[in-house]
Design a protein around this motif. Structure first.
Motif, PDB file in Angstrom:
ATOM      1  N   ALA A  60       0.834  -1.198   0.000  1.00 58.44           N
ATOM      2  CA  ALA A  60       0.000   0.000   0.000  1.00 58.44           C
ATOM      3  C   ALA A  60       0.874   1.255   0.000  1.00 58.44           C
ATOM      4  O   ALA A  60       0.585   2.236  -0.692  1.00 58.44           O
ATOM      5  N   LEU A  61       1.967   1.229   0.780  1.00 59.43           N
ATOM      6  CA  LEU A  61       2.892   2.361   0.783  1.00 59.43           C
ATOM      7  C   LEU A  61       3.551   2.530  -0.576  1.00 59.43           C
ATOM      8  O   LEU A  61       3.746   3.652  -1.050  1.00 59.43           O
ATOM      9  N   ASP A 100       2.264   1.712  -3.465  1.00 55.55           N
ATOM     10  CA  ASP A 100       1.271   2.245  -4.399  1.00 55.55           C
ATOM     11  C   ASP A 100       1.097   3.740  -4.218  1.00 55.55           C
ATOM     12  O   ASP A 100       0.894   4.480  -5.185  1.00 55.55           O
ATOM     13  N   GLU A 101       1.178   4.225  -2.963  1.00 56.54           N
ATOM     14  CA  GLU A 101       1.060   5.657  -2.707  1.00 56.54           C
ATOM     15  C   GLU A 101       2.200   6.425  -3.357  1.00 56.54           C
ATOM     16  O   GLU A 101       2.023   7.549  -3.825  1.00 56.54           O
ATOM     17  N   ASP A 102       3.381   5.817  -3.394  1.00 63.48           N
ATOM     18  CA  ASP A 102       4.544   6.482  -3.996  1.00 63.48           C
ATOM     19  C   ASP A 102       4.599   6.307  -5.502  1.00 63.48           C
ATOM     20  O   ASP A 102       5.453   6.898  -6.171  1.00 63.48           O
ATOM     21  N   ASP A 103       3.716   5.457  -6.056  1.00 60.07           N
ATOM     22  CA  ASP A 103       3.688   5.199  -7.500  1.00 60.07           C
ATOM     23  C   ASP A 103       5.038   4.742  -8.022  1.00 60.07           C
ATOM     24  O   ASP A 103       5.501   5.166  -9.089  1.00 60.07           O
TER      25      ASP A 103
END
Length: 225
Positions: free
Chosen positions: A124-125, A127-130
């Motif tokens: 999830a982390l 994905d937040e940073d792409d």
């Protein structure tokens, strides 16, 4: 049950070696620890801009009271085959569930083998940073968790603990209070608009079915023959 949080350096002679947080608790029905320590061991990677690398995160083990571990939940284990007797013999198993104590008091190092719930948190982390890193690379996932954990610990150390009273009184976050007030006012305005829309239009006097009834005109008295 949390009474206090203290901060200190891991090495009094080397501020770049890391820091320690100590959480002090009153007696409670959940665990026997009166304090939980967490250490962040760091190393400066760039002395010119202050970049730090997190080498290891160590936490005390929580000594849970029997049946009071909030980091797990018991679920019924499926029994193969049917029959009333087997249904009565259903067994329970423990599964991880979201908890501050599970996520925050977790030992982390580059060699850590992550459980599945920790991997999901790390993904999830990511994905937040792409980022395009391989989500199945355990080393990369551990790094995400360690960096995120270090940011939280640093915020506690530098922003929360020194100004705890200001956070309690709301002085440390005045803009948040203003935003809340504005949101409340907007909600009240919206409610007023909705109420005015629901009200039926005023009926005109003397018009339509609701108008005043016309007065009856009295006829002239009949003349006697």
């Amino acid at each position: 049950y949390l009474q206090d949080i203290e901060k200190s350096n891991v090495d009094d002679n080397d501020g770049d070696a890391g820091f320690k947080l100590v959480f002090r608790f009153a007696a409670n029905p959940y665990f026997t620890n009166t304090e939980l320590k967490k250490e962040y061991k760091t190393e400066i990677s760039n002395p010119y801009c202050g970049d730090m690398d997190v080498k290891e995160i160590k936490c005390d083990t929580i000594e849970w009271q029997t049946g009071k571990d909030v980091t797990v939940e018991k679920v019924a284990k499926k029994v193969k085959g049917g029959g009333a007797k087997k249904n009565k013999q259903k067994k329970e198993k423990e599964e991880a569930r979201p908890s501050f104590f599970r996520d925050f008091f977790r030992n982390l190092s580059p060699e850590t083998k992550l459980p599945e719930d920790a991997k999901e948190q790390a993904r999830a982390l990511a994905d937040e940073d792409d980022e395009d890193d391989d989500d199945d690379d355990d080393a990369a996932l551990v790094e995400y968790l360690m960096d995120g954990d270090y940011e939280i610990g640093s915020a506690l150390r530098e922003n929360i603990i020194p100004f705890a009273v200001r956070w309690y009184t709301g002085e440390a976050a005045p803009e948040m209070d203003d935003d809340d007030d504005e949101d409340d006012e907007d909600d009240e305005d919206d409610d007023d608009d909705e109420d005015s829309d629901d009200e039926p239009p005023a009926r005109g006097k003397g018009k339509g079915k609701g108008g005043a009834q016309k007065k009856k005109v009295k006829g002239s008295p009949k003349s006697s023959p």
